[in-house]
Scaffold this motif. Structure first.
Motif, mmCIF file in Angstrom:
data_model
loop_
_atom_site.group_PDB
_atom_site.id
_atom_site.type_symbol
_atom_site.label_atom_id
_atom_site.label_comp_id
_atom_site.label_asym_id
_atom_site.label_seq_id
_atom_site.Cartn_x
_atom_site.Cartn_y
_atom_site.Cartn_z
ATOM 1 N N LEU A 36 1.897 -1.242 4.999
ATOM 2 C CA LEU A 36 0.504 -1.567 5.271
ATOM 3 C C LEU A 36 0.099 -1.100 6.666
ATOM 4 C CD1 LEU A 36 0.427 -5.224 3.899
ATOM 5 C CD2 LEU A 36 -0.033 -3.112 2.675
ATOM 6 N N GLN A 37 -1.189 -0.829 6.812
ATOM 7 C CA GLN A 37 -1.743 -0.411 8.095
ATOM 8 C C GLN A 37 -2.870 -1.364 8.467
ATOM 9 O OE1 GLN A 37 -2.891 3.682 8.237
ATOM 10 N NE2 GLN A 37 -3.826 3.523 10.231
ATOM 11 N N ILE A 38 -2.953 -1.703 9.751
ATOM 12 C CA ILE A 38 -4.032 -2.577 10.205
ATOM 13 C C ILE A 38 -5.333 -1.769 10.227
ATOM 14 C CG2 ILE A 38 -4.960 -3.967 12.092
ATOM 15 C CD1 ILE A 38 -2.098 -4.612 12.911
ATOM 16 N N ALA A 39 -6.309 -2.251 9.461
ATOM 17 C CA ALA A 39 -7.617 -1.610 9.422
ATOM 18 C C ALA A 39 -8.513 -2.151 10.524
ATOM 19 C CB ALA A 39 -8.271 -1.830 8.059
ATOM 20 N N SER A 40 -8.411 -3.466 10.790
ATOM 21 C CA SER A 40 -9.256 -4.054 11.830
ATOM 22 C C SER A 40 -8.639 -5.335 12.368
ATOM 23 C CB SER A 40 -10.657 -4.351 11.289
ATOM 24 O OG SER A 40 -10.603 -5.347 10.292
ATOM 25 N N LEU B 196 -6.522 -10.303 11.047
ATOM 26 C CA LEU B 196 -5.986 -8.964 10.836
ATOM 27 C C LEU B 196 -6.263 -8.560 9.399
ATOM 28 C CD1 LEU B 196 -2.450 -9.513 12.406
ATOM 29 C CD2 LEU B 196 -4.559 -8.876 13.581
ATOM 30 N N LYS B 197 -6.878 -7.397 9.208
ATOM 31 C CA LYS B 197 -7.118 -6.869 7.859
ATOM 32 C C LYS B 197 -6.248 -5.638 7.682
ATOM 33 C CE LYS B 197 -11.701 -8.633 7.130
ATOM 34 N NZ LYS B 197 -12.363 -8.790 5.865
ATOM 35 N N VAL C 171 -4.142 -2.008 -2.166
ATOM 36 C CA VAL C 171 -3.678 -3.293 -1.635
ATOM 37 C C VAL C 171 -4.526 -3.641 -0.425
ATOM 38 C CG1 VAL C 171 -1.923 -2.235 -0.166
ATOM 39 C CG2 VAL C 171 -1.684 -4.613 -0.817
ATOM 40 N N SER C 172 -4.820 -4.940 -0.294
ATOM 41 C CA SER C 172 -5.469 -5.423 0.922
ATOM 42 C C SER C 172 -4.865 -6.773 1.257
ATOM 43 C CB SER C 172 -6.987 -5.538 0.746
ATOM 44 O OG SER C 172 -7.293 -6.459 -0.271
ATOM 45 N N LEU C 173 -4.818 -7.073 2.530
ATOM 46 C CA LEU C 173 -4.215 -8.315 2.998
ATOM 47 C C LEU C 173 -4.967 -8.750 4.252
ATOM 48 C CD1 LEU C 173 -1.817 -10.398 2.951
ATOM 49 C CD2 LEU C 173 -0.591 -8.783 4.397
#
Length: 80
Positions: free
Chosen positions: A8-12, A23-24, A51-53
């Motif tokens: 996963l990568q931090i989008a915002s 953290l999104k 995927v989103s978290l």
């Protein structure tokens, strides 16, 4: 049960009142793949293309430690 590892990568990172941060994350996938489709970023995205978290943190030791664009592995295994 089969275990899963997501990349996963931090989008915002959104700062909230009281010092909390939200953290999104979104799934990581390569922009372009070779003909064989093999790429380290494709090992998760190939089978789970979306995927989103969201995580809200309030731990003072963690607040301010995360930046958009950072990438992390998240491992899923049964909690028994």
């Amino acid at each position: 049960m089969t275990k899963m590892r997501a990349k996963l990568q931090i989008a915002s990172v959104t700062k909230h009142a009281g010092g909390a941060e939200q953290l999104k994350f979104h799934g990581v996938a390569a922009k372009n793949y070779g003909e064989d489709g093999l790429d380290e970023d494709n090992t998760f995205a190939k089978f789970s293309p979306s995927v989103s978290l969201d995580i809200t943190i309030t731990n003072p030791a963690l607040v301010g430690q995360f930046e958009p664009g950072q990438r992390f592995y998240v491992d899923f295994s049964p909690a028994e």
